[in-house]
Structure formats: C-alpha cells, structure tokens
Design an enzyme around this catalytic site. Structure first.
Site, PDB file in Angstrom:
ATOM      1  N   ASP A  30      -3.166  -0.234   5.186  1.00 43.39           N
ATOM      2  CA  ASP A  30      -2.058  -0.699   4.359  1.00 43.39           C
ATOM      3  C   ASP A  30      -2.576  -1.778   3.408  1.00 43.39           C
ATOM      4  O   ASP A  30      -3.345  -2.654   3.792  1.00 43.39           O
ATOM      5  CB  ASP A  30      -0.924  -1.245   5.228  1.00 43.39           C
ATOM      6  N   HIS A  99       5.649   8.509   6.176  1.00 47.24           N
ATOM      7  CA  HIS A  99       4.418   7.952   6.732  1.00 47.24           C
ATOM      8  C   HIS A  99       4.743   7.172   7.989  1.00 47.24           C
ATOM      9  O   HIS A  99       5.868   6.686   8.164  1.00 47.24           O
ATOM     10  CB  HIS A  99       3.710   7.044   5.712  1.00 47.24           C
TER      11      HIS A  99
END
Ligand code: AMP
Length: 118
Positions: A30, A99
C-alpha cells in the site's frame, strides 16, 4: 466498466513491484501504509465492490483469501494480521476495484474494525 489505478497496476501499465502474482491476482504494498505491514491483494478481474461479485466469482474470492494467508506467512506475519475489505464510500472504499488489505505489525485493538486501527 470504469477503469481505476488498480486496473492499470494489474495490467502492468503502471510500474509497480508485485510481491506476488498469479493468473488471478497481484499483491502490492500500500502506498500509504496504515501499519508496518500493509499490502493489497488485487484480483486482475476488475470487480468494483464486494457486493458486485456474484456466484461466478466464488472461486476467485476464495483464491484471494488463500493468497492472503500465504502472503502473510511469507511476509512473516502469518501469526497475526487483519484482513480488511472496504465496500462502498460509506465503508471507506476509495479505489473501486475490489481488493483485500493485509494489515499487520502492530497490535490490533480488540473490537476495532476499521482499517486505520487507531
Ligand atoms: P480502499 O480505501 O479500501 O479503497 O483502499 C485503497 C488503498 O489503496 C488505500 O490504502 C491507498 O493507500 C492505496 N493506494 C492507492 N493508490 C495506490 C497505488 N498507486 N499503489 C499502492 N497503493 C495505493
């Protein structure tokens, strides 16, 4: 179906390190980590939100969960991590390509269900 940054990433149009890749999904770090380990499991199929998945996606959704467990183990956090799916704006979703978040590396507060884990 509208494209997203994750569509571009999964198609390799934006150079991004894949921690894992197979024919169905990729795993990336991320860009704004909320925990010491924060990675995203992204299916190559661009399902906008979890509620948009249907019976035809059952095997894919199961696969994403299995990949999450394997990747967490490979990253050394298999003993303790949180798996998060944000669904819709009210659920905190900002990228409308399904996701899974793996969050780990600090104590997850009991009862705290948000991704941020204050
Ligand atoms: P969500 O809020 O569940 O939609 O999660 C989207 C996540 O994608 C956020 O945690 C963002 O920090 C992350 N993100 C957005 N753009 C990128 C990018 N280019 N590479 C990696 N992560 C990203």
């Amino acid at each position: 179906m509208s494209d997203t940054i994750f569509g571009k990433i999964t198609r390799g149009e934006i150079p991004t390190e894949f921690l894992y890749e197979d024919d169905q999904c990729v795993v990336i770090r991320d860009i704004q980590p909320q925990a010491p380990t924060h990675v995203l499991i992204i299916p190559k199929k661009p399902i906008p939100k979890l509620v948009d998945a249907d019976d035809a996606d059952q095997a894919l959704l199961g696969h994403l969960m299995l990949v999450a467990g394997r990747v967490a183990t490979q990253l050394g956090v298999g003993d303790g991590f949180r798996l998060v799916v944000n669904n819709g704006e009210a659920g905190g979703q900002t990228v409308f390509h399904l996701h899974l978040h793996i969050l780990a590396g600090r104590t997850m507060a009991e009862g705290e269900l948000s991704q941020g884990m204050q």
